[in-house]
Scaffold this motif. Structure first.
Motif, PDB file in Angstrom:
ATOM      1  N   VAL A 110      65.865  72.434  53.061  1.00 44.59           N
ATOM      2  CA  VAL A 110      64.914  71.404  53.512  1.00 44.59           C
ATOM      3  C   VAL A 110      65.629  70.054  53.564  1.00 44.59           C
ATOM      4  O   VAL A 110      65.482  69.297  54.529  1.00 44.59           O
ATOM      5  N   ALA A 111      66.415  69.759  52.533  1.00 44.51           N
ATOM      6  CA  ALA A 111      67.168  68.506  52.507  1.00 44.51           C
ATOM      7  C   ALA A 111      68.154  68.446  53.674  1.00 44.51           C
ATOM      8  O   ALA A 111      68.297  67.402  54.320  1.00 44.51           O
ATOM      9  N   TRP A 112      68.818  69.560  53.956  1.00 44.37           N
ATOM     10  CA  TRP A 112      69.764  69.620  55.073  1.00 44.37           C
ATOM     11  C   TRP A 112      69.054  69.299  56.395  1.00 44.37           C
ATOM     12  O   TRP A 112      69.558  68.542  57.213  1.00 44.37           O
ATOM     13  N   THR A 113      67.871  69.870  56.576  1.00 42.40           N
ATOM     14  CA  THR A 113      67.092  69.624  57.791  1.00 42.40           C
ATOM     15  C   THR A 113      66.690  68.153  57.889  1.00 42.40           C
ATOM     16  O   THR A 113      66.752  67.554  58.965  1.00 42.40           O
ATOM     17  N   LEU A 114      66.278  67.570  56.769  1.00 45.74           N
ATOM     18  CA  LEU A 114      65.884  66.158  56.768  1.00 45.74           C
ATOM     19  C   LEU A 114      67.070  65.251  57.098  1.00 45.74           C
ATOM     20  O   LEU A 114      66.931  64.291  57.855  1.00 45.74           O
ATOM     21  N   VAL A 115      68.226  65.557  56.533  1.00 45.78           N
ATOM     22  CA  VAL A 115      69.408  64.740  56.789  1.00 45.78           C
ATOM     23  C   VAL A 115      69.762  64.758  58.274  1.00 45.78           C
ATOM     24  O   VAL A 115      70.174  63.753  58.836  1.00 45.78           O
ATOM     25  N   HIS A 116      69.569  65.904  58.910  1.00 41.83           N
ATOM     26  CA  HIS A 116      69.879  66.001  60.334  1.00 41.83           C
ATOM     27  C   HIS A 116      68.732  65.535  61.225  1.00 41.83           C
ATOM     28  O   HIS A 116      68.842  65.567  62.443  1.00 41.83           O
ATOM     29  N   GLY A 117      67.634  65.076  60.609  1.00 40.92           N
ATOM     30  CA  GLY A 117      66.495  64.581  61.381  1.00 40.92           C
ATOM     31  C   GLY A 117      66.677  63.159  61.868  1.00 40.92           C
ATOM     32  O   GLY A 117      66.004  62.724  62.787  1.00 40.92           O
ATOM     33  N   GLY A 118      67.554  62.424  61.215  1.00 36.50           N
ATOM     34  CA  GLY A 118      67.811  61.049  61.634  1.00 36.50           C
ATOM     35  C   GLY A 118      66.809  60.070  61.067  1.00 36.50           C
ATOM     36  O   GLY A 118      65.787  60.438  60.492  1.00 36.50           O
ATOM     37  N   GLY A 119      67.114  58.809  61.203  1.00 33.33           N
ATOM     38  CA  GLY A 119      66.217  57.745  60.753  1.00 33.33           C
ATOM     39  C   GLY A 119      65.989  57.739  59.261  1.00 33.33           C
ATOM     40  O   GLY A 119      66.899  57.959  58.462  1.00 33.33           O
ATOM     41  N   ILE A 155      64.331  78.576  41.790  1.00 37.78           N
ATOM     42  CA  ILE A 155      63.937  78.954  43.157  1.00 37.78           C
ATOM     43  C   ILE A 155      63.512  77.716  43.943  1.00 37.78           C
ATOM     44  O   ILE A 155      63.887  77.549  45.108  1.00 37.78           O
ATOM     45  N   THR A 156      62.756  76.833  43.309  1.00 36.28           N
ATOM     46  CA  THR A 156      62.324  75.603  43.970  1.00 36.28           C
ATOM     47  C   THR A 156      63.527  74.782  44.424  1.00 36.28           C
ATOM     48  O   THR A 156      63.556  74.261  45.545  1.00 36.28           O
ATOM     49  N   GLN A 157      64.537  74.684  43.573  1.00 36.24           N
ATOM     50  CA  GLN A 157      65.714  73.882  43.914  1.00 36.24           C
ATOM     51  C   GLN A 157      66.522  74.533  45.037  1.00 36.24           C
ATOM     52  O   GLN A 157      67.024  73.844  45.932  1.00 36.24           O
ATOM     53  N   ILE A 158      66.643  75.836  44.995  1.00 36.84           N
ATOM     54  CA  ILE A 158      67.397  76.544  46.036  1.00 36.84           C
ATOM     55  C   ILE A 158      66.703  76.399  47.389  1.00 36.84           C
ATOM     56  O   ILE A 158      67.351  76.217  48.422  1.00 36.84           O
TER      57      ILE A 158
END
Length: 153
Positions: free
Chosen positions: A107-116, A99-102
């Motif tokens: 969250v990772a997708w959101t961070l990648v699209h956050g830039g910088g 569940i933690t990984q899913i």
């Protein structure tokens, strides 16, 4: 007698306890436990930072920073408990870790699209989550946790 008491009585009287897994812990399970623990520690560090910043710093909204910090600290408990369970080869620990990984993937997708600098953090988180997912569905890990194939009646 409540249904919980009946179930508890049945468990203690009629069914034997699940056998403890024997043999050495597979490297795949050790790696999954370690990565899950690192994720939990990273969450705990982020929560502590947010909480301390809310208490001593000057964020836009101290109450929001404090509550966010407490929430992230509470969320850090799940992967830490799951990592300990994986390390001790407890079969229940696989579910919380999965569940933690899913949850980590969006969250990772959101961070990648956050830039910088967030892009690097998102990529690391996504890779770690995918690696742990692969490790935990591996037959070696499931057997080490005492999870076998289902028997057909």
């Amino acid at each position: 007698m409540s249904s919980q008491q009946k179930q508890s009585a049945r468990r203690s009287a009629g069914t034997p306890a699940a056998p403890e897994p024997s043999g050495p812990r597979p490297a795949r399970l050790t790696a999954a436990a370690a990565l899950t623990a690192v994720e939990g520690l990273a969450l705990a560090a982020l929560g502590a930072y947010m909480l301390i910043d809310g208490l001593t710093g000057s964020p836009d909204s101290p109450q929001q920073a404090e509550m966010g910090g407490l929430t992230v600290l509470a969320l850090a408990v799940l992967p830490l408990v799951a990592a300990r369970g994986l390390w001790l080869r407890r079969r229940w620990s696989r579910g919380p870790s999965l569940i933690t990984q899913i949850v980590a993937l969006p969250v990772a997708w959101t961070l990648v699209h956050g830039g910088g600098a967030l892009v690097a953090g998102g990529v690391v988180l996504a890779v770690a989550a995918l690696v742990v997912l692969v490790l935990l569905v591996n037959p070696t890990a499931t057997e080490a946790l005492g999870i076998g194939p289902r028997e057909n009646p």
